[in-house]
Design a protein around this motif. Structure first.
Motif, PDB file in Angstrom:
ATOM      1  N   GLU A  33     -13.559  -7.994  27.298  1.00 61.94           N
ATOM      2  CA  GLU A  33     -13.183  -6.591  27.421  1.00 61.94           C
ATOM      3  C   GLU A  33     -13.988  -5.776  26.430  1.00 61.94           C
ATOM      4  O   GLU A  33     -14.040  -6.109  25.242  1.00 61.94           O
ATOM      5  CB  GLU A  33     -11.684  -6.455  27.120  1.00 61.94           C
ATOM      6  CG  GLU A  33     -11.152  -5.063  27.140  1.00 61.94           C
ATOM      7  CD  GLU A  33      -9.674  -5.002  26.791  1.00 61.94           C
ATOM      8  OE1 GLU A  33      -9.138  -3.886  26.770  1.00 61.94           O
ATOM      9  OE2 GLU A  33      -9.059  -6.053  26.518  1.00 61.94           O
ATOM     10  N   GLN A  34     -14.619  -4.738  26.908  1.00 61.25           N
ATOM     11  CA  GLN A  34     -15.364  -3.850  26.013  1.00 61.25           C
ATOM     12  C   GLN A  34     -14.377  -2.896  25.360  1.00 61.25           C
ATOM     13  O   GLN A  34     -13.622  -2.208  26.039  1.00 61.25           O
ATOM     14  CB  GLN A  34     -16.423  -3.079  26.793  1.00 61.25           C
ATOM     15  CG  GLN A  34     -17.281  -2.231  25.885  1.00 61.25           C
ATOM     16  CD  GLN A  34     -18.483  -1.651  26.598  1.00 61.25           C
ATOM     17  OE1 GLN A  34     -18.852  -2.100  27.675  1.00 61.25           O
ATOM     18  NE2 GLN A  34     -19.090  -0.660  25.994  1.00 61.25           N
ATOM     19  N   LEU A  35     -14.397  -2.849  24.048  1.00 65.59           N
ATOM     20  CA  LEU A  35     -13.457  -2.017  23.303  1.00 65.59           C
ATOM     21  C   LEU A  35     -14.071  -0.730  22.781  1.00 65.59           C
ATOM     22  O   LEU A  35     -13.354   0.166  22.359  1.00 65.59           O
ATOM     23  CB  LEU A  35     -12.886  -2.808  22.118  1.00 65.59           C
ATOM     24  CG  LEU A  35     -12.111  -4.067  22.481  1.00 65.59           C
ATOM     25  CD1 LEU A  35     -11.634  -4.766  21.218  1.00 65.59           C
ATOM     26  CD2 LEU A  35     -10.931  -3.741  23.391  1.00 65.59           C
ATOM     27  N   GLU A  36     -15.386  -0.628  22.812  1.00 69.28           N
ATOM     28  CA  GLU A  36     -16.032   0.516  22.184  1.00 69.28           C
ATOM     29  C   GLU A  36     -17.405   0.737  22.799  1.00 69.28           C
ATOM     30  O   GLU A  36     -18.030  -0.189  23.299  1.00 69.28           O
ATOM     31  CB  GLU A  36     -16.168   0.215  20.686  1.00 69.28           C
ATOM     32  CG  GLU A  36     -16.788   1.293  19.870  1.00 69.28           C
ATOM     33  CD  GLU A  36     -16.840   0.904  18.391  1.00 69.28           C
ATOM     34  OE1 GLU A  36     -17.509   1.647  17.662  1.00 69.28           O
ATOM     35  OE2 GLU A  36     -16.254  -0.097  17.980  1.00 69.28           O
ATOM     36  N   GLY A  37     -17.886   1.980  22.738  1.00 66.03           N
ATOM     37  CA  GLY A  37     -19.259   2.307  23.128  1.00 66.03           C
ATOM     38  C   GLY A  37     -19.422   2.595  24.602  1.00 66.03           C
ATOM     39  O   GLY A  37     -18.496   2.484  25.397  1.00 66.03           O
TER      40      GLY A  37
END
Length: 101
Positions: A43-47
């Motif tokens: 899971e991408q959490l940032e950007g």
């Protein structure tokens, strides 16, 4: 010094995958590497969005070991198959903290 290969791989076709896994496993081990993660569960959490089907992390005993794996003549046809059949990014990260006090 420990190094880590951090990859994002999205297959654009699947025909290369069955012939890739076994040789890659053997050659990573031959060069002292160890898979820490190979997963579609991430899971991408940032950007800014950076899609990838797979995230892969390999631990290496040295930068030389990682580079020897990548240039191993046995690996080259599998590397070519992976890069031709996927969108891939591969980063080699030194296992150190440049920002530690």
């Amino acid at each position: 010094m420990t190094y880590y290969s951090v990859l994002a791989v999205t297959p654009t076709r699947d025909d290369w995958v069955p012939g890739y896994i076994g040789p890659a496993n053997r050659l990573v081990a031959k060069h002292g590497g160890q898979y820490l993660a190979r997963t579609a569960s991430h899971e991408q959490l940032e950007g800014e969005a950076s899609e990838a089907a797979l995230r892969i992390v390999i631990q290496w005993p040295s930068a030389e070991a990682a580079k020897a794996f990548m240039s191993d003549p046995e690996y080259l046809p599998h590397l070519e198959a992976r890069t031709a059949g996927s969108n891939s990014q591969h980063f080699l990260v030194e296992g150190k903290d440049d920002l530690a006090p």
